[in-house]
Every structure is written in C-alpha cells, then in structure tokens.
Design a protein around this motif. Structure first.
Motif, PDB file in Angstrom:
ATOM      1  N   TRP A 281     -10.969   5.194  -0.170  1.00  0.00           N
ATOM      2  CA  TRP A 281     -11.552   5.413   1.151  1.00  0.00           C
ATOM      3  C   TRP A 281     -10.525   5.817   2.200  1.00  0.00           C
ATOM      4  N   TRP A 282      -9.367   5.158   2.198  1.00  0.00           N
ATOM      5  CA  TRP A 282      -8.451   5.281   3.334  1.00  0.00           C
ATOM      6  C   TRP A 282      -7.009   5.418   2.872  1.00  0.00           C
ATOM      7  N   SER A 283      -6.202   6.017   3.738  1.00  0.00           N
ATOM      8  CA  SER A 283      -4.752   5.839   3.660  1.00  0.00           C
ATOM      9  C   SER A 283      -4.309   5.244   4.985  1.00  0.00           C
ATOM     10  N   PHE A 284      -3.265   4.435   4.941  1.00  0.00           N
ATOM     11  CA  PHE A 284      -2.804   3.708   6.119  1.00  0.00           C
ATOM     12  C   PHE A 284      -1.336   4.018   6.385  1.00  0.00           C
ATOM     13  N   THR A 285      -0.974   4.126   7.631  1.00  0.00           N
ATOM     14  CA  THR A 285       0.437   3.989   7.939  1.00  0.00           C
ATOM     15  C   THR A 285       0.736   2.491   7.940  1.00  0.00           C
ATOM     16  N   PRO A 286       1.928   2.091   7.535  1.00  0.00           N
ATOM     17  CA  PRO A 286       2.253   0.660   7.548  1.00  0.00           C
ATOM     18  C   PRO A 286       2.054   0.019   8.918  1.00  0.00           C
ATOM     19  N   THR A 287       2.277   0.792   9.979  1.00  0.00           N
ATOM     20  CA  THR A 287       2.084   0.242  11.327  1.00  0.00           C
ATOM     21  C   THR A 287       0.628  -0.147  11.575  1.00  0.00           C
ATOM     22  N   ALA A 288      -0.316   0.555  10.955  1.00  0.00           N
ATOM     23  CA  ALA A 288      -1.725   0.187  11.098  1.00  0.00           C
ATOM     24  C   ALA A 288      -1.992  -1.159  10.444  1.00  0.00           C
ATOM     25  N   LEU A 289      -1.421  -1.380   9.279  1.00  0.00           N
ATOM     26  CA  LEU A 289      -1.605  -2.651   8.584  1.00  0.00           C
ATOM     27  C   LEU A 289      -0.924  -3.795   9.333  1.00  0.00           C
ATOM     28  N   VAL A 290       0.239  -3.516   9.901  1.00  0.00           N
ATOM     29  CA  VAL A 290       0.925  -4.525  10.713  1.00  0.00           C
ATOM     30  C   VAL A 290       0.053  -4.937  11.902  1.00  0.00           C
TER      31      VAL A 290
ATOM     32  N   GLU B 104       0.838  -1.197   0.000  1.00  0.00           N
ATOM     33  CA  GLU B 104       0.000   0.000   0.000  1.00  0.00           C
ATOM     34  C   GLU B 104       0.876   1.251   0.000  1.00  0.00           C
ATOM     35  N   GLN B 105       0.347   2.295  -0.580  1.00  0.00           N
ATOM     36  CA  GLN B 105       0.977   3.602  -0.486  1.00  0.00           C
ATOM     37  C   GLN B 105       0.906   4.078   0.964  1.00  0.00           C
ATOM     38  N   HIS B 106       1.912   4.814   1.381  1.00  0.00           N
ATOM     39  CA  HIS B 106       1.853   5.365   2.741  1.00  0.00           C
ATOM     40  C   HIS B 106       2.110   6.868   2.700  1.00  0.00           C
ATOM     41  N   PRO B 107       1.732   7.579   3.753  1.00  0.00           N
ATOM     42  CA  PRO B 107       1.954   9.026   3.786  1.00  0.00           C
ATOM     43  C   PRO B 107       3.427   9.349   3.562  1.00  0.00           C
ATOM     44  N   PRO B 108       3.729  10.346   2.749  1.00  0.00           N
ATOM     45  CA  PRO B 108       5.129  10.634   2.410  1.00  0.00           C
ATOM     46  C   PRO B 108       5.991  11.022   3.601  1.00  0.00           C
ATOM     47  N   ASP B 109       5.369  11.514   4.686  1.00  0.00           N
ATOM     48  CA  ASP B 109       6.152  11.910   5.855  1.00  0.00           C
ATOM     49  C   ASP B 109       6.316  10.776   6.861  1.00  0.00           C
ATOM     50  N   TRP B 110       5.812   9.573   6.532  1.00  0.00           N
ATOM     51  CA  TRP B 110       5.898   8.462   7.477  1.00  0.00           C
ATOM     52  C   TRP B 110       7.283   7.836   7.459  1.00  0.00           C
TER      53      TRP B 110
END
Length: 264
Positions: free
Chosen positions: A209-218, A179-185
């Motif tokens: 619908w959503w953007s995720f930080t990778p930590t959320a998906l983890v 997934e794409q993640h926020p550029p400042d993450w």
C-alpha cells in the motif's frame, strides 16, 4: 487456544519443500534454508542497544520467524501475531485484478510461509507463541509487552497508523520498526512523506500500500508517546544480489498512551 487468546497450534510440516523461505534459516538437522532475506549476524541493524533478556516482545508478522527466533535466543519471551488461515491481509482491491486468482495465490503463499515458521520453530526447539488474529485486533489481555517489533509489515497494511496505535497501547518500553525507504532519502531530506503505491496499470501489484520516509514513521510513533528515537540506516540483500535501503527506527516510550489519560 488458551482462554480468550487465540494462540495458534503448531503445524506439522514434514519437509522444507512444503515451505516458502522468507528468511534464510540455519536449522539443526536440516542445514541452511535459503530465503529471500538473510538477517543472520545483523543484530546491530535490527536491535542495536536493545536489552532483550527477560523482555516480553510482541512481534507483528513473523513470516519465517528469523527475527523472533533470534530475539528468543537473546533472552526474550516472544509472542508473534499472524493472520489465521483463510484470512487475507489487506489486499489492495484493484478493479483491474482477478480477485479469485489474487486470493487463491495469497492463501497458498501464506500457508507455505507459515510452514517455514513452524518447521523452524520445531527444529530450533522454540517456545515462541503465535496469536492468530489481525494486527488490528491483537488481544490486549495478552499483554502488556515491553517491546513491539514491526519488521516490513506496515507497508502492507491499509491502515498502518491504526495497527501501530492498537499494539503500542499495550507496549510499555520500546518500539522497533524496520521498513524500506526511498533510495534518494537521507536524513537531510525535508518533510515526512507517505506515498500511495498501488497503480491501476499494474494489476499484479496488490500486496503493498505505502512507502514511508523514516521521518514519517518517527512522527507516527512520536504521536503515540515514543519520542526518544534512534534511526539506523542500512542495506540488506534481497534475493541474490539486490541491495535494499532500510531504516530501523528504535523509539522509547516517553509518555503514557493517550488512552491512559482518558481513563483517569
């Protein structure tokens, strides 16, 4: 259709002009079809140390099929899940949008993407299968699968955790999410964020619908029993020059599904 599993019949596609190329494909007899994303030669960012030989793979949302066909080339038996014609994925119900225009445009685009998949499927002599259904309804009798792959699809789902939970119930070894993640993450960014993307001021923004930080998906896959995680950050080019920050989460099952406990 085989038994109760709604396997899709291949589409007869006569020309690349009938297609929308989501992925760049190098096709025998046709040459290079330029798509929005070019994943050729990028195995390390999508599969890392994943052994695919002899594995049954469930791919949610194949689009043109670049990742699925590559996994097949690496020895996997791949089954993809794609919505049947006449069904629209989870379109954001923006009151400010024109629904007739939205659904007509979505159906046209989906048909052209499917055409690109099936033209590639034929050119490559692929044996990959497609189940025509929603990702929320993948038939469990089609499994079990060793590996599940979700590449840039959860962001388009109204209920991404539901889709993960349903499909990972029948996944025994590994899940791969891109997934794409926020550029400042960065890995030092605290918290696990999921951001609601639609905005009533933008009626053309109805497919995300959503953007995720990778930590959320983890955390999501950890809840579902996939606790051993490798996280790979990378950039891929979208279109001609835009570098998009992506994260690949590769997580191995460490516990059986919650459902397994309730059925004892």
């Amino acid at each position: 259709m085989t038994g109760t599993i709604p396997y899709a019949e291949p589409l007869e596609v006569e020309s690349p002009d009938e297609c929308f190329w989501y992925h760049t494909m190098d096709l025998p007899g046709l040459g290079v079809m330029k798509g929005a994303w070019d994943f050729r030669g990028q195995d390390e960012f999508f599969f890392s140390n994943t052994e695919l030989t002899g594995k049954r793979v469930l791919e949610i949302g194949p689009a043109t099929g670049a990742l699925g066909f590559r996994m097949e080339e690496l020895g996997a038996e791949v089954t993809s899940v794609e919505l049947p014609s006449g069904s629209n994925w989870d379109v954001v119900p923006l009151a400010s949008a024109n629904p007739a225009k939205v659904f007509a445009g979505r159906e046209t685009n989906m048909r052209r993407v499917k055409n690109s998949y099936w033209l590639s499927h034929k050119a490559l002599g692929s044996g990959n299968k497609v189940i025509s259904c929603s990702a929320y309804d993948t038939p469990h009798e089609s499994g079990p699968y060793d590996i599940a792959v979700f590449a840039s699809v959860l962001t388009h789902m109204q209920n991404p955790f539901q889709a993960l939970a349903h499909n990972l119930e029948m996944t025994t070894e590994r899940v791969i999410i891109v997934e794409q993640h926020p550029p400042d993450w960065t890995t030092a960014t605290p918290g696990a964020r999921i951001t609601f993307q639609p905005d009533c001021r933008n009626p053309d923004f109805y497919d995300t619908w959503w953007s995720f930080t990778p930590t959320a998906l983890v955390k999501m896959v950890g809840v579902l029993g996939f606790e051993k995680v490798i996280l790979i950050q990378h950039e891929q080019i979208c279109g001609t020059k835009t570098a998009v920050p992506l994260a690949t989460i590769i997580a191995d099952r460490t516990r059986p599904p919650f459902k397994a406990y309730t059925e004892e």
